[in-house]
Design a protein around this motif. Structure first.
Motif, PDB file in Angstrom:
ATOM      1  N   ARG A 241       0.833  -0.925  -0.216  1.00 33.45           N
ATOM      2  CA  ARG A 241       0.104   0.538   0.158  1.00 33.45           C
ATOM      3  C   ARG A 241       0.630   1.244   0.255  1.00 33.45           C
ATOM      4  NH1 ARG A 241      -2.956  -3.176   3.268  1.00 33.45           N
ATOM      5  NH2 ARG A 241      -2.852  -2.278   5.633  1.00 33.45           N
ATOM      6  N   ARG A 242       2.291   1.329   0.139  1.00 31.31           N
ATOM      7  CA  ARG A 242       2.814   2.032   0.530  1.00 31.31           C
ATOM      8  C   ARG A 242       4.043   2.084  -0.384  1.00 31.31           C
ATOM      9  NH1 ARG A 242       0.596   0.378   4.428  1.00 31.31           N
ATOM     10  NH2 ARG A 242       0.265   1.989   6.729  1.00 31.31           N
ATOM     11  N   ARG A 243       3.431   1.229  -1.832  1.00 31.90           N
ATOM     12  CA  ARG A 243       4.759   1.406  -2.966  1.00 31.90           C
ATOM     13  C   ARG A 243       5.873   0.709  -2.584  1.00 31.90           C
ATOM     14  NH1 ARG A 243       1.298   3.457  -6.773  1.00 31.90           N
ATOM     15  NH2 ARG A 243      -0.374   4.796  -6.618  1.00 31.90           N
ATOM     16  N   GLY A 244       6.212  -0.229  -1.498  1.00 34.48           N
ATOM     17  CA  GLY A 244       7.493  -0.825  -1.263  1.00 34.48           C
ATOM     18  C   GLY A 244       8.066   0.340  -0.707  1.00 34.48           C
ATOM     19  N   ASP A 245       7.588   1.855  -0.165  1.00 37.81           N
ATOM     20  CA  ASP A 245       8.597   2.753   0.788  1.00 37.81           C
ATOM     21  C   ASP A 245       8.667   2.047   2.335  1.00 37.81           C
ATOM     22  OD1 ASP A 245       9.789   4.640   2.138  1.00 37.81           O
ATOM     23  OD2 ASP A 245       8.389   6.148   0.579  1.00 37.81           O
ATOM     24  N   VAL A 246       9.687   1.681   2.104  1.00 38.87           N
ATOM     25  CA  VAL A 246      10.406   1.092   3.658  1.00 38.87           C
ATOM     26  C   VAL A 246       9.926   2.286   4.756  1.00 38.87           C
ATOM     27  CG1 VAL A 246      11.540   0.392   5.547  1.00 38.87           C
ATOM     28  CG2 VAL A 246      10.667  -1.286   2.990  1.00 38.87           C
ATOM     29  N   ALA A 247      10.663   3.394   4.556  1.00 41.94           N
ATOM     30  CA  ALA A 247      10.651   4.634   5.287  1.00 41.94           C
ATOM     31  C   ALA A 247       8.882   4.783   5.657  1.00 41.94           C
ATOM     32  CB  ALA A 247      11.212   6.114   4.908  1.00 41.94           C
TER      33      ALA A 247
END
Length: 201
Positions: free
Chosen positions: A185-191
């Motif tokens: 859901r966060r397009r792969g953005d781990v931060a």
């Protein structure tokens, strides 16, 4: 039954995540009694907090601390994040791991009101691959007993649990699916995932 399993997982996850490949540690000889004692002690601390009557926020912090003491948080956090964990730098993973630890403490801590008067009886332990499986039975008020299996290893240099199986429901697999969905859901953005984990639970 599914809700009951989730409630039991809530209790057990704080006390103490598909099984992983573990290397035996020749410098630290874990045995069945040590594995059993770890789970027995962790559950004792969990019940002490449940019955303490403290405010919820304070209880959540204590549940997080118990999880950090008795669970291999590094292994669980890495497994939950999946292949993405191998792509992270040290600082980025450390931030995610700390957020994940707090998330687990709050997520499961909020469900503990269901466990007043319940108990988990720890049974025996047996070697399984390169770790020990500790059996236990969860008794919830008005419900049929549930068999629970803990996986304990000394891979990290300390005796810690890294997974819980509740009648076929796997803690590691469940958290990995949850993290995968949140990361997607966060397009792969781990931060972004890390920031949201700090608030979620």
């Amino acid at each position: 039954m599914r809700n009951d399993r989730r409630r039991v997982l809530a209790l057990l996850a704080a006390g103490g995540a598909s099984a992983m490949l573990l290397r035996a540690s020749p410098a630290h000889a874990l045995d069945s009694e040590q594995a059993r004692a770890l789970i027995d002690k962790a559950l004792g601390e969990v019940y002490s907090v449940i019955n303490s009557g403290q405010p919820p926020a304070q209880m959540y912090r204590q549940f997080e601390a118990i999880f950090a003491r008795y669970a291999d948080v590094d292994i669980i956090a890495r497994s939950a994040l999946g292949p993405t964990a191998r792509q992270l730098g040290g600082q980025q993973f450390a931030a995610y791991k700390q957020a994940f630890q707090g998330y687990i403490g709050r997520k499961y801590g909020k469900r503990f009101r269901d466990f007043v008067g319940a108990r988990v009886q720890v049974g025996g332990a047996r070697p399984l691959k390169s770790f020990f499986a500790v059996t236990s039975t969860a008794y919830l008020n008005g419900r049929a007993p549930m068999e629970v299996e803990w996986h304990v290893s000394d891979k990290s240099g300390r005796n810690l649990f890294f997974n819980i199986i509740i009648e076929g429901v796997n803690m590691l697999a469940s958290e990995r699916a949850e993290m995968a969905a949140m990361l997607s859901r966060r397009r792969g953005d781990v931060a972004a995932l890390t920031a949201d984990l700090q608030r979620a639970g």
